[in-house]
Design a protein around this motif. Structure first.
Motif, PDB file in Angstrom:
ATOM      1  N   LEU A 111       0.856  -1.191   0.000  1.00  0.00           N
ATOM      2  CA  LEU A 111       0.000   0.000   0.000  1.00  0.00           C
ATOM      3  C   LEU A 111       0.888   1.236   0.000  1.00  0.00           C
ATOM      4  N   ILE A 112       0.757   2.066  -1.046  1.00  0.00           N
ATOM      5  CA  ILE A 112       1.619   3.247  -1.154  1.00  0.00           C
ATOM      6  C   ILE A 112       0.779   4.494  -1.428  1.00  0.00           C
ATOM      7  N   ASN A 113       1.383   5.639  -1.132  1.00  0.00           N
ATOM      8  CA  ASN A 113       0.694   6.925  -1.282  1.00  0.00           C
ATOM      9  C   ASN A 113       1.668   7.938  -1.863  1.00  0.00           C
ATOM     10  N   ILE A 114       1.118   8.943  -2.541  1.00  0.00           N
ATOM     11  CA  ILE A 114       1.949  10.082  -2.940  1.00  0.00           C
ATOM     12  C   ILE A 114       1.515  11.295  -2.142  1.00  0.00           C
ATOM     13  N   HIS A 115       2.518  12.006  -1.619  1.00  0.00           N
ATOM     14  CA  HIS A 115       2.257  13.159  -0.754  1.00  0.00           C
ATOM     15  C   HIS A 115       3.083  14.339  -1.270  1.00  0.00           C
ATOM     16  N   PRO A 116       2.464  15.528  -1.340  1.00  0.00           N
ATOM     17  CA  PRO A 116       3.162  16.664  -1.980  1.00  0.00           C
ATOM     18  C   PRO A 116       4.100  17.426  -1.065  1.00  0.00           C
ATOM     19  N   SER A 117       4.982  16.714  -0.380  1.00  0.00           N
ATOM     20  CA  SER A 117       6.032  17.378   0.405  1.00  0.00           C
ATOM     21  C   SER A 117       7.239  16.463   0.453  1.00  0.00           C
ATOM     22  N   LEU A 118       8.327  17.022   0.968  1.00  0.00           N
ATOM     23  CA  LEU A 118       9.523  16.212   1.208  1.00  0.00           C
ATOM     24  C   LEU A 118       9.379  15.587   2.594  1.00  0.00           C
ATOM     25  N   LEU A 119       8.662  14.479   2.663  1.00  0.00           N
ATOM     26  CA  LEU A 119       8.480  13.813   3.961  1.00  0.00           C
ATOM     27  C   LEU A 119       9.840  13.468   4.546  1.00  0.00           C
ATOM     28  N   PRO A 120      10.027  13.510   5.870  1.00  0.00           N
ATOM     29  CA  PRO A 120       8.976  13.635   6.882  1.00  0.00           C
ATOM     30  C   PRO A 120       8.492  15.065   7.139  1.00  0.00           C
TER      31      PRO A 120
ATOM     32  N   GLY B  70       8.725  19.530  -2.534  1.00  0.00           N
ATOM     33  CA  GLY B  70       8.815  18.384  -3.434  1.00  0.00           C
ATOM     34  C   GLY B  70       7.683  17.413  -3.203  1.00  0.00           C
ATOM     35  N   ALA B  71       7.926  16.167  -3.572  1.00  0.00           N
ATOM     36  CA  ALA B  71       6.900  15.134  -3.457  1.00  0.00           C
ATOM     37  C   ALA B  71       7.571  13.847  -2.992  1.00  0.00           C
ATOM     38  N   SER B  72       6.778  13.021  -2.321  1.00  0.00           N
ATOM     39  CA  SER B  72       7.287  11.746  -1.808  1.00  0.00           C
ATOM     40  C   SER B  72       6.284  10.644  -2.092  1.00  0.00           C
ATOM     41  N   VAL B  73       6.792   9.482  -2.487  1.00  0.00           N
ATOM     42  CA  VAL B  73       5.965   8.280  -2.516  1.00  0.00           C
ATOM     43  C   VAL B  73       6.447   7.418  -1.351  1.00  0.00           C
TER      44      VAL B  73
ATOM     45  N   THR C  23       2.943  31.572  -5.533  1.00  0.00           N
ATOM     46  CA  THR C  23       1.589  31.475  -4.981  1.00  0.00           C
ATOM     47  C   THR C  23       1.292  29.995  -4.772  1.00  0.00           C
ATOM     48  N   LEU C  24       0.181  29.753  -4.116  1.00  0.00           N
ATOM     49  CA  LEU C  24      -0.264  28.378  -3.910  1.00  0.00           C
ATOM     50  C   LEU C  24      -0.411  27.641  -5.237  1.00  0.00           C
ATOM     51  N   GLU C  25      -0.998  28.337  -6.217  1.00  0.00           N
ATOM     52  CA  GLU C  25      -1.247  27.709  -7.527  1.00  0.00           C
ATOM     53  C   GLU C  25       0.071  27.376  -8.219  1.00  0.00           C
ATOM     54  N   ILE C  26       0.995  28.321  -8.188  1.00  0.00           N
ATOM     55  CA  ILE C  26       2.266  28.112  -8.893  1.00  0.00           C
ATOM     56  C   ILE C  26       3.050  26.970  -8.245  1.00  0.00           C
ATOM     57  N   LEU C  27       3.128  26.993  -6.922  1.00  0.00           N
ATOM     58  CA  LEU C  27       3.905  25.947  -6.239  1.00  0.00           C
ATOM     59  C   LEU C  27       3.239  24.574  -6.403  1.00  0.00           C
ATOM     60  N   SER C  28       1.918  24.530  -6.279  1.00  0.00           N
ATOM     61  CA  SER C  28       1.283  23.204  -6.399  1.00  0.00           C
ATOM     62  C   SER C  28       1.445  22.651  -7.805  1.00  0.00           C
ATOM     63  N   ALA C  29       1.427  23.525  -8.818  1.00  0.00           N
ATOM     64  CA  ALA C  29       1.634  23.049 -10.192  1.00  0.00           C
ATOM     65  C   ALA C  29       3.063  22.535 -10.385  1.00  0.00           C
ATOM     66  N   ARG C  30       4.028  23.236  -9.777  1.00  0.00           N
ATOM     67  CA  ARG C  30       5.430  22.798  -9.915  1.00  0.00           C
ATOM     68  C   ARG C  30       5.638  21.439  -9.244  1.00  0.00           C
ATOM     69  N   VAL C  31       5.026  21.268  -8.080  1.00  0.00           N
ATOM     70  CA  VAL C  31       5.169  19.988  -7.379  1.00  0.00           C
ATOM     71  C   VAL C  31       4.425  18.879  -8.143  1.00  0.00           C
ATOM     72  N   LEU C  32       3.235  19.222  -8.641  1.00  0.00           N
ATOM     73  CA  LEU C  32       2.435  18.206  -9.350  1.00  0.00           C
ATOM     74  C   LEU C  32       3.185  17.648 -10.558  1.00  0.00           C
ATOM     75  N   GLU C  33       3.920  18.534 -11.221  1.00  0.00           N
ATOM     76  CA  GLU C  33       4.669  18.091 -12.400  1.00  0.00           C
ATOM     77  C   GLU C  33       5.674  16.988 -12.027  1.00  0.00           C
ATOM     78  N   VAL C  34       6.338  17.143 -10.883  1.00  0.00           N
ATOM     79  CA  VAL C  34       7.286  16.087 -10.500  1.00  0.00           C
ATOM     80  C   VAL C  34       6.558  14.870  -9.925  1.00  0.00           C
ATOM     81  N   GLU C  35       5.400  15.093  -9.300  1.00  0.00           N
ATOM     82  CA  GLU C  35       4.608  13.947  -8.828  1.00  0.00           C
ATOM     83  C   GLU C  35       4.312  13.007  -9.996  1.00  0.00           C
TER      84      GLU C  35
END
Ligand code: GRF
Length: 199
Positions: A104-113, A133-136, A161-173
């Motif tokens: 069971l795996i998940n993708i999360h939009p941060s550099l966990l932890p 960044g993003a973590s699986v 902005t929130l939109e710009i950063l979330s789009a940048r992270v989503l691209e690497v996700e």
């Protein structure tokens, strides 16, 4: 090529699901079932368009355990071997996480932890971080606390902005999730004694 049977759990637009589907033709996995707790999740159409079986399992009015039992039954009925959470907005019970441990795996939009939980990008911007960044990761009972399988890093700029950063992270996700799922499907990563072990 042996393909592991994958079930994907979603709640929303399903752009990560779309990337997992797009990458599966020559991958060691095959998505056989997409389950959503919301009947209006955009990802359901992506799955149906790709000829993948979909199921809606509403969570409203059910205990967490009862909802998770329905998920479990559906996944087992589909002979699912690996479960991917892709924008699935429900917290899973400890029992479900244990039953699917290592599968069971998940993708999360941060550099966990760093930045577990919700509203990650707002918090990253407010803290004036210079990178995100993003973590699986493997899912364990504690939220967003399981061992990391793969990460991708992006810069955070002062005027983001929130939109710009979330789009940048989503691209690497979108590149990270298929790569991480491939590792798991090929048994190149395992969850052993609470650690992600590679090789
Ligand atoms: C992604 O940012 C993912 O990291 C998070 O939820 C979002 C889902 O987006 N868990 P999508 O539904 O895959 O487009």
């Amino acid at each position: 090529m042996i393909q592991k049977r994958v079930g994907v759990l979603i709640s929303g637009r399903g752009s990560n699901l779309g990337e997992l589907i797009a990458a599966q033709a020559d991958a060691p996995y095959k998505i056989v079932l997409v389950i959503s707790n919301n009947d209006d999740a955009g990802g359901l159409k992506r799955a149906a368009d790709a000829g993948i079986a979909t199921q809606i399992i509403p969570h409203k009015g059910k205990s967490r355990e009862a909802f998770d039992a329905e998920l479990d039954t559906a996944l087992r009925a589909g002979d699912v071997q690996i479960v991917c959470l892709a924008g699935f907005m429900r917290i899973l019970s400890d029992g479900f996480a244990r039953a699917w441990e290592g599968k069971l795996i998940n993708i999360h939009p941060s550099l966990l932890p760093a930045y577990r939980g919700a509203r990650v990008h707002e918090r990253v911007i407010a803290a004036k971080e210079s990178q995100s960044g993003a973590s699986v990761h493997f899912v364990v009972p504690e939220l967003d606390a399981g061992p990391v399988i793969a990460q991708a890093r992006v810069p955070v700029h002062p005027d983001d902005t929130l939109e710009i950063l979330s789009a940048r992270v989503l691209e690497v996700e979108h590149r990270l999730y298929p790569a991480a799922l491939r590792l798991l499907a090929e048994d190149k990563v395992k969850l052993e004694k609470g650690l992600a072990v590679f090789g």
